[in-house]
Write a protein that holds these residues in place. Structure first.
Motif, PDB file in Angstrom:
ATOM      1  N   GLU A 132       9.449   6.406   2.873  1.00  0.00           N
ATOM      2  CA  GLU A 132       9.267   4.961   2.374  1.00  0.00           C
ATOM      3  C   GLU A 132       8.242   4.846   1.465  1.00  0.00           C
ATOM      4  N   MET A 133       7.035   5.579   1.910  1.00  0.00           N
ATOM      5  CA  MET A 133       5.772   5.630   1.128  1.00  0.00           C
ATOM      6  C   MET A 133       6.175   6.433  -0.276  1.00  0.00           C
ATOM      7  N   HIS A 134       6.744   7.529  -0.067  1.00  0.00           N
ATOM      8  CA  HIS A 134       7.272   7.846  -1.447  1.00  0.00           C
ATOM      9  C   HIS A 134       8.270   7.227  -2.168  1.00  0.00           C
ATOM     10  N   TYR A 135       8.935   6.315  -1.857  1.00  0.00           N
ATOM     11  CA  TYR A 135       9.827   5.356  -2.582  1.00  0.00           C
ATOM     12  C   TYR A 135       8.996   4.207  -3.222  1.00  0.00           C
ATOM     13  N   ALA A 136       7.899   3.812  -2.342  1.00  0.00           N
ATOM     14  CA  ALA A 136       7.161   2.482  -2.914  1.00  0.00           C
ATOM     15  C   ALA A 136       6.465   3.077  -4.021  1.00  0.00           C
ATOM     16  N   VAL A 137       5.773   4.146  -3.955  1.00  0.00           N
ATOM     17  CA  VAL A 137       4.971   4.834  -4.975  1.00  0.00           C
ATOM     18  C   VAL A 137       5.646   5.216  -6.276  1.00  0.00           C
ATOM     19  N   ASP A 138       6.977   5.637  -5.901  1.00  0.00           N
ATOM     20  CA  ASP A 138       7.676   5.870  -6.964  1.00  0.00           C
ATOM     21  C   ASP A 138       8.118   4.803  -7.843  1.00  0.00           C
ATOM     22  N   GLU A 139       8.313   3.549  -7.004  1.00  0.00           N
ATOM     23  CA  GLU A 139       8.749   2.463  -8.054  1.00  0.00           C
ATOM     24  C   GLU A 139       7.511   2.011  -8.537  1.00  0.00           C
ATOM     25  N   LEU A 178       4.255   2.647 -15.760  1.00  0.00           N
ATOM     26  CA  LEU A 178       4.029   3.149 -17.184  1.00  0.00           C
ATOM     27  C   LEU A 178       4.670   2.486 -18.216  1.00  0.00           C
ATOM     28  N   ARG A 179       5.110   1.473 -17.810  1.00  0.00           N
ATOM     29  CA  ARG A 179       5.765   0.179 -18.905  1.00  0.00           C
ATOM     30  C   ARG A 179       5.161  -0.942 -18.672  1.00  0.00           C
ATOM     31  N   ASP A 180       4.169  -0.979 -18.099  1.00  0.00           N
ATOM     32  CA  ASP A 180       3.394  -2.448 -17.797  1.00  0.00           C
ATOM     33  C   ASP A 180       2.257  -2.468 -18.503  1.00  0.00           C
ATOM     34  N   ALA A 181       2.204  -3.199 -19.695  1.00  0.00           N
ATOM     35  CA  ALA A 181       1.137  -3.389 -20.745  1.00  0.00           C
ATOM     36  C   ALA A 181       0.081  -4.366 -20.164  1.00  0.00           C
ATOM     37  N   SER A 182       0.485  -5.081 -18.799  1.00  0.00           N
ATOM     38  CA  SER A 182      -0.546  -6.018 -18.373  1.00  0.00           C
ATOM     39  C   SER A 182      -1.645  -5.479 -16.927  1.00  0.00           C
ATOM     40  N   ASN A 183      -1.085  -4.483 -16.613  1.00  0.00           N
ATOM     41  CA  ASN A 183      -1.804  -3.987 -15.508  1.00  0.00           C
ATOM     42  C   ASN A 183      -1.382  -4.583 -14.151  1.00  0.00           C
ATOM     43  N   ALA A 184      -0.413  -5.395 -14.141  1.00  0.00           N
ATOM     44  CA  ALA A 184       0.064  -6.310 -12.964  1.00  0.00           C
ATOM     45  C   ALA A 184       0.504  -5.165 -12.041  1.00  0.00           C
ATOM     46  N   VAL A 185       1.297  -4.061 -12.437  1.00  0.00           N
ATOM     47  CA  VAL A 185       1.595  -3.147 -11.480  1.00  0.00           C
ATOM     48  C   VAL A 185       0.709  -2.211 -10.720  1.00  0.00           C
ATOM     49  N   VAL A 186      -0.169  -1.993 -11.524  1.00  0.00           N
ATOM     50  CA  VAL A 186      -1.477  -1.233 -11.163  1.00  0.00           C
ATOM     51  C   VAL A 186      -2.169  -2.265  -9.980  1.00  0.00           C
ATOM     52  N   GLN A 187      -2.047  -3.328 -10.151  1.00  0.00           N
ATOM     53  CA  GLN A 187      -2.930  -4.284  -9.227  1.00  0.00           C
ATOM     54  C   GLN A 187      -1.945  -4.363  -7.915  1.00  0.00           C
ATOM     55  N   LEU A 188      -0.618  -4.155  -8.091  1.00  0.00           N
ATOM     56  CA  LEU A 188       0.014  -4.229  -6.772  1.00  0.00           C
ATOM     57  C   LEU A 188      -0.032  -2.875  -6.200  1.00  0.00           C
ATOM     58  N   ALA A 189      -0.208  -1.775  -6.936  1.00  0.00           N
ATOM     59  CA  ALA A 189      -0.406  -0.501  -6.300  1.00  0.00           C
ATOM     60  C   ALA A 189      -1.798  -0.366  -5.560  1.00  0.00           C
ATOM     61  N   GLU A 190      -2.792  -1.276  -6.026  1.00  0.00           N
ATOM     62  CA  GLU A 190      -4.019  -1.437  -5.463  1.00  0.00           C
ATOM     63  C   GLU A 190      -3.930  -2.395  -4.109  1.00  0.00           C
ATOM     64  N   VAL A 191      -2.918  -3.017  -4.111  1.00  0.00           N
ATOM     65  CA  VAL A 191      -2.491  -3.664  -2.730  1.00  0.00           C
ATOM     66  C   VAL A 191      -2.183  -2.781  -1.903  1.00  0.00           C
ATOM     67  N   LEU A 192      -1.186  -1.960  -2.275  1.00  0.00           N
ATOM     68  CA  LEU A 192      -0.585  -1.006  -1.409  1.00  0.00           C
ATOM     69  C   LEU A 192      -1.505  -0.007  -0.922  1.00  0.00           C
ATOM     70  N   PHE A 193      -2.520   0.549  -1.696  1.00  0.00           N
ATOM     71  CA  PHE A 193      -3.110   1.590  -1.216  1.00  0.00           C
ATOM     72  C   PHE A 193      -4.745   0.999  -0.493  1.00  0.00           C
ATOM     73  N   SER A 194      -5.066  -0.164  -0.889  1.00  0.00           N
ATOM     74  CA  SER A 194      -5.980  -0.659   0.000  1.00  0.00           C
ATOM     75  C   SER A 194      -5.451  -0.993   1.409  1.00  0.00           C
ATOM     76  N   PHE A 195      -4.319  -1.551   1.535  1.00  0.00           N
ATOM     77  CA  PHE A 195      -4.039  -1.474   2.859  1.00  0.00           C
ATOM     78  C   PHE A 195      -3.722  -0.326   3.743  1.00  0.00           C
ATOM     79  N   VAL A 196      -3.250   0.559   3.083  1.00  0.00           N
ATOM     80  CA  VAL A 196      -2.926   1.865   3.770  1.00  0.00           C
ATOM     81  C   VAL A 196      -4.575   2.484   4.200  1.00  0.00           C
TER      82      VAL A 196
END
Length: 362
Positions: free
Chosen positions: A223-230, A236-254
């Protein structure tokens, strides 16, 4: 691999007068074929809104050449509900992912597209208000409690540098390094006395090693693989960095979970002086380099750290949006010095191919 998007037609007033008759084709079939000599266990993940999937309940292909079909249909209920949105956007694009369950790094993304009025130009860009971003948030939100629940029985008692210890660090920051270390050591000692900790670090590490032998561990890592793949797909298609910020939420929690605290908050590794003499033109400062610490990142935790490295490999430039993630990567890399990773499996991989009508949906 699906070749052309389903088309929709509307009444004179621009409304979807008859959804069942307006969408063409009504289904497309994706074939998953086993190209291995042994059995293949695959998994299908999707957060699609405008498409419905019919997947075999048994996702094991026992022999080489065996096949299963995944049937994809437009979700007419959702299309009706969001018809004004589709009419305005002219098209929507979603995707599903097909994994080799034993080797999650082997997977296929299959893009599913729905167009209105013959639109042929598609974009997978994403914004915070998009339905796709909401679905991505759901993927992350479902993973976090699952991660916390699994590791709850392996929680490491609080260690120097975690939680309230950051206050001590801030107070001692005005003094020298030794006073800060002394203060933190005193806090840790008092905490041990107060909490009556009985499990030693060595015992905890031995117990942690057993985590990777649990069936739930493989499910969690998948499930970690799937979340990171998503996250990677949309980042790679986000010009606003919103997805990178969501990735920060995931990895910070982990990585702020207690099982990682021993490695993120431990003192800096010892340093060795470079024995080679400085060049005549250089300064007289001694050159020192970090050495591998006595403690290594346990095998049970290493794959989670590698997921961060994998995600950041798609963003080679050092920029402000990824600064927090790179700080995590730097701290964890100290405990991976000398560790080697197994290379990707180069055997044949499961094949996903379109089959069905003359105009399969894309």
């Amino acid at each position: 691999g699906m070749s052309s998007p389903p088309q929709t037609s509307a009444g004179d007033d621009g409304s979807l007068s008859n959804a069942a008759a307006a969408v063409s084709p009504m289904l497309s079939i994706i074939v998953v074929r086993n190209l291995y000599d042994s059995k293949l266990l695959y998994a299908v993940r999707s957060s699609c809104t405008f498409f419905e999937l019919t997947v075999s309940s048994a996702t094991t292909l026992a022999r080489s050449g065996d096949e299963h079909e995944i049937v994809v249909r437009p979700n007419l209920t959702k299309i009706r509900e969001r018809w004004n949105f589709i009419k305005k956007e002219k098209y929507v694009e979603e995707h599903l992912t097909i994994y080799n369950r034993a080797i999650p790094r082997e997977f296929y993304w299959v893009r599913l597209r729905l167009s209105f009025g013959g639109a042929q130009e598609f974009s997978a860009s994403i914004h915070r208000r998009d339905l796709a971003f909401s679905s991505l948030e759901d993927v992350v939100a479902r993973f976090l409690p699952r991660f916390a629940q699994f590791w709850s029985v392996f929680k490491r008692p609080r260690v120097t540098g975690s939680g309230a210890d950051s206050i001590a660090i801030a107070i001692a920051s005005s003094g020298d390094h030794e006073s800060a270390e002394q203060m933190l050591a005193t806090i840790a000692q008092r905490r041990l006395q107060a909490e009556g900790e009985s499990e030693s670090q060595a015992t905890w590490l031995r117990r942690l090693k057993l985590a990777s032998q649990m069936p739930e561990y493989d499910d969690l890592l998948f499930e970690m693989h799937y979340a990171v793949d998503e996250l990677k797909f949309y980042a790679l298609r986000d010009a606003s960095n919103a997805v990178v910020q969501l990735a920060e939420v995931l990895f910070s929690f982990v990585f702020k979970h207690s099982v990682f605290s021993l490695f993120l908050h431990a003192p800096a590794p010892r340093r060795t002086e470079d024995p080679s003499p400085p060049a005549p033109s250089s300064s007289s400062l001694t050159v020192s380099t970090p050495t591998a610490p006595d403690l290594e990142l346990p095998d049970a935790l290493l794959p989670f750290a590698k997921q961060l490295t994998h995600f950041l490999s798609y963003f080679p430039e050092h920029s402000k949006p990824t600064a927090v993630l790179r700080e995590f990567q730097h701290k964890l890399s100290i405990y991976q010095i000398g560790r080697t990773s197994q290379g990707p499996n180069t055997n044949a991989v499961p094949q996903a191919s379109p089959r069905g009508g003359s105009k399969p949906a894309k």
